[in-house]
Design a protein around this motif. Structure first.
Motif, PDB file in Angstrom:
ATOM      1  N   PRO A 146       0.824  -1.213   0.000  1.00  0.00           N
ATOM      2  CA  PRO A 146       0.000   0.000   0.000  1.00  0.00           C
ATOM      3  C   PRO A 146       0.855   1.260   0.000  1.00  0.00           C
ATOM      4  CG  PRO A 146      -0.850  -1.572   1.571  1.00  0.00           C
ATOM      5  CD  PRO A 146       0.449  -2.120   1.084  1.00  0.00           C
ATOM      6  N   GLY A 147       0.567   2.161  -0.925  1.00  0.00           N
ATOM      7  CA  GLY A 147       1.284   3.423  -0.989  1.00  0.00           C
ATOM      8  C   GLY A 147       2.667   3.349  -1.590  1.00  0.00           C
ATOM      9  N   LYS A 148       3.037   2.177  -2.085  1.00  0.00           N
ATOM     10  CA  LYS A 148       4.372   2.004  -2.663  1.00  0.00           C
ATOM     11  C   LYS A 148       4.274   1.579  -4.118  1.00  0.00           C
ATOM     12  CE  LYS A 148       6.808   0.904   1.618  1.00  0.00           C
ATOM     13  NZ  LYS A 148       7.759  -0.032   2.275  1.00  0.00           N
ATOM     14  N   GLU A 149       5.358   1.754  -4.827  1.00  0.00           N
ATOM     15  CA  GLU A 149       5.401   1.333  -6.219  1.00  0.00           C
ATOM     16  C   GLU A 149       5.574  -0.186  -6.292  1.00  0.00           C
ATOM     17  OE1 GLU A 149       7.256   5.360  -8.281  1.00  0.00           O
ATOM     18  OE2 GLU A 149       8.364   3.475  -8.350  1.00  0.00           O
ATOM     19  N   ARG A 150       5.190  -0.713  -7.413  1.00  0.00           N
ATOM     20  CA  ARG A 150       5.382  -2.142  -7.669  1.00  0.00           C
ATOM     21  C   ARG A 150       6.867  -2.469  -7.637  1.00  0.00           C
ATOM     22  NH1 ARG A 150       2.999  -3.724 -13.177  1.00  0.00           N
ATOM     23  NH2 ARG A 150       4.855  -2.611 -13.886  1.00  0.00           N
ATOM     24  N   GLU A 151       7.192  -3.609  -7.043  1.00  0.00           N
ATOM     25  CA  GLU A 151       8.575  -3.993  -6.841  1.00  0.00           C
ATOM     26  C   GLU A 151       8.828  -5.383  -7.408  1.00  0.00           C
ATOM     27  OE1 GLU A 151      11.603  -4.517  -2.999  1.00  0.00           O
ATOM     28  OE2 GLU A 151       9.471  -4.981  -2.784  1.00  0.00           O
ATOM     29  N   PHE A 152       9.938  -5.536  -8.084  1.00  0.00           N
ATOM     30  CA  PHE A 152      10.356  -6.846  -8.561  1.00  0.00           C
ATOM     31  C   PHE A 152      10.746  -7.735  -7.392  1.00  0.00           C
ATOM     32  CE2 PHE A 152      12.303 -10.071 -11.042  1.00  0.00           C
ATOM     33  CZ  PHE A 152      13.526 -10.375 -10.456  1.00  0.00           C
ATOM     34  N   VAL A 153      10.346  -8.993  -7.449  1.00  0.00           N
ATOM     35  CA  VAL A 153      10.678  -9.946  -6.395  1.00  0.00           C
ATOM     36  C   VAL A 153      11.591 -11.057  -6.927  1.00  0.00           C
ATOM     37  CG1 VAL A 153       9.775 -11.616  -4.737  1.00  0.00           C
ATOM     38  CG2 VAL A 153       8.522  -9.494  -5.181  1.00  0.00           C
ATOM     39  N   ALA A 154      11.158 -11.701  -8.000  1.00  0.00           N
ATOM     40  CA  ALA A 154      11.923 -12.829  -8.537  1.00  0.00           C
ATOM     41  C   ALA A 154      11.506 -13.074  -9.976  1.00  0.00           C
ATOM     42  CB  ALA A 154      11.688 -14.091  -7.706  1.00  0.00           C
ATOM     43  N   ALA A 155      12.372 -13.760 -10.694  1.00  0.00           N
ATOM     44  CA  ALA A 155      12.040 -14.165 -12.063  1.00  0.00           C
ATOM     45  C   ALA A 155      12.677 -15.521 -12.332  1.00  0.00           C
ATOM     46  CB  ALA A 155      12.520 -13.137 -13.075  1.00  0.00           C
ATOM     47  N   ILE A 156      11.982 -16.319 -13.117  1.00  0.00           N
ATOM     48  CA  ILE A 156      12.483 -17.646 -13.453  1.00  0.00           C
ATOM     49  C   ILE A 156      12.346 -17.846 -14.955  1.00  0.00           C
ATOM     50  CG2 ILE A 156      10.235 -18.683 -12.869  1.00  0.00           C
ATOM     51  CD1 ILE A 156      11.826 -21.195 -11.959  1.00  0.00           C
ATOM     52  N   SER A 157      13.405 -18.326 -15.572  1.00  0.00           N
ATOM     53  CA  SER A 157      13.397 -18.500 -17.020  1.00  0.00           C
ATOM     54  C   SER A 157      12.516 -19.681 -17.418  1.00  0.00           C
ATOM     55  CB  SER A 157      14.823 -18.715 -17.522  1.00  0.00           C
ATOM     56  OG  SER A 157      15.361 -19.909 -16.968  1.00  0.00           O
ATOM     57  N   ARG A 158      12.314 -19.815 -18.700  1.00  0.00           N
ATOM     58  CA  ARG A 158      11.392 -20.826 -19.223  1.00  0.00           C
ATOM     59  C   ARG A 158      11.751 -22.235 -18.767  1.00  0.00           C
ATOM     60  NH1 ARG A 158      10.624 -19.191 -25.511  1.00  0.00           N
ATOM     61  NH2 ARG A 158      12.448 -17.870 -25.201  1.00  0.00           N
ATOM     62  N   SER A 159      13.026 -22.526 -18.788  1.00  0.00           N
ATOM     63  CA  SER A 159      13.468 -23.869 -18.404  1.00  0.00           C
ATOM     64  C   SER A 159      13.638 -24.008 -16.898  1.00  0.00           C
ATOM     65  CB  SER A 159      14.798 -24.188 -19.080  1.00  0.00           C
ATOM     66  OG  SER A 159      15.814 -23.351 -18.558  1.00  0.00           O
ATOM     67  N   GLY A 160      13.679 -22.889 -16.210  1.00  0.00           N
ATOM     68  CA  GLY A 160      13.968 -22.906 -14.779  1.00  0.00           C
ATOM     69  C   GLY A 160      15.447 -22.868 -14.463  1.00  0.00           C
ATOM     70  N   ALA A 161      16.277 -22.811 -15.494  1.00  0.00           N
ATOM     71  CA  ALA A 161      17.725 -22.856 -15.279  1.00  0.00           C
ATOM     72  C   ALA A 161      18.266 -21.551 -14.716  1.00  0.00           C
ATOM     73  CB  ALA A 161      18.431 -23.189 -16.585  1.00  0.00           C
ATOM     74  N   THR A 162      17.584 -20.455 -14.997  1.00  0.00           N
ATOM     75  CA  THR A 162      18.041 -19.143 -14.525  1.00  0.00           C
ATOM     76  C   THR A 162      16.967 -18.532 -13.632  1.00  0.00           C
ATOM     77  OG1 THR A 162      19.287 -18.806 -16.562  1.00  0.00           O
ATOM     78  CG2 THR A 162      18.866 -16.872 -15.188  1.00  0.00           C
ATOM     79  N   ILE A 163      17.382 -18.146 -12.441  1.00  0.00           N
ATOM     80  CA  ILE A 163      16.467 -17.526 -11.481  1.00  0.00           C
ATOM     81  C   ILE A 163      17.173 -16.313 -10.892  1.00  0.00           C
ATOM     82  CG2 ILE A 163      15.055 -17.854  -9.421  1.00  0.00           C
ATOM     83  CD1 ILE A 163      15.227 -20.872  -9.898  1.00  0.00           C
ATOM     84  N   MET A 164      16.433 -15.250 -10.728  1.00  0.00           N
ATOM     85  CA  MET A 164      16.994 -14.064 -10.107  1.00  0.00           C
ATOM     86  C   MET A 164      16.041 -13.535  -9.054  1.00  0.00           C
ATOM     87  SD  MET A 164      16.746 -11.436 -13.344  1.00  0.00           S
ATOM     88  CE  MET A 164      17.271  -9.993 -12.419  1.00  0.00           C
ATOM     89  N   TYR A 165      16.612 -12.867  -8.041  1.00  0.00           N
ATOM     90  CA  TYR A 165      15.837 -12.355  -6.918  1.00  0.00           C
ATOM     91  C   TYR A 165      16.274 -10.936  -6.588  1.00  0.00           C
ATOM     92  CZ  TYR A 165      15.111 -17.378  -6.065  1.00  0.00           C
ATOM     93  OH  TYR A 165      14.801 -18.706  -6.191  1.00  0.00           O
TER      94      TYR A 165
END
Length: 123
Positions: free
Chosen positions: A40-59
């Motif tokens: 609430p009251g804050k901008e949207r924030e990136f949390v995590a992403a996972i590539s199609r194969s699942g081989a690459t993940i970032m946080y």
């Protein structure tokens, strides 16, 4: 592709939740998936992403070591396991899909968004 996020809820600090992002319409294996949150009251924030194969993940740094993204392409579902939750993790969590892995931390990169699921962490 249509996305449906679920699994949110109310949990005490230190607790765990597992969010799910289920896809329909198209096979999820064709998409990289990002998790974002907005408090609430804050901008949207990136949390995590996972590539199609699942081989690459970032946080984002604030969740490293506590959150784990994974995917089961056979079930057309992506997960976000959240452990050691803190009150500052309270937000609506969204999953999003995109075919390209150009800058996964940018919300503008994603073409498809789910409706969000509320996570509330009490102190």
């Amino acid at each position: 592709v249509q996305l449906q996020a679920s699994g949110g809820g109310l949990v005490q600090a230190g607790g765990s939740l597992r969010l799910s992002c289920a896809a329909s319409g198209r096979a999820l294996i064709g998409y990289n998936i990002g998790w974002f949150r907005q408090a609430p009251g804050k901008e949207r924030e990136f949390v995590a992403a996972i590539s199609r194969s699942g081989a690459t993940i970032m946080y984002v740094d604030s969740v490293k070591g506590r959150f784990t993204a994974s995917r089961d392409n056979a079930k057309n579902t992506v997960y976000l396991q959240m452990n050691s939750l803190k009150p500052e993790d309270t937000a609506i969590y969204y999953c999003a899909a995109d075919r390209l892995w150009s800058n996964p931390s940018l919300g503008s990169e994603y073409d498809y968004w789910g409706q969000g699921t509320q996570v509330t962490v009490s102190s």
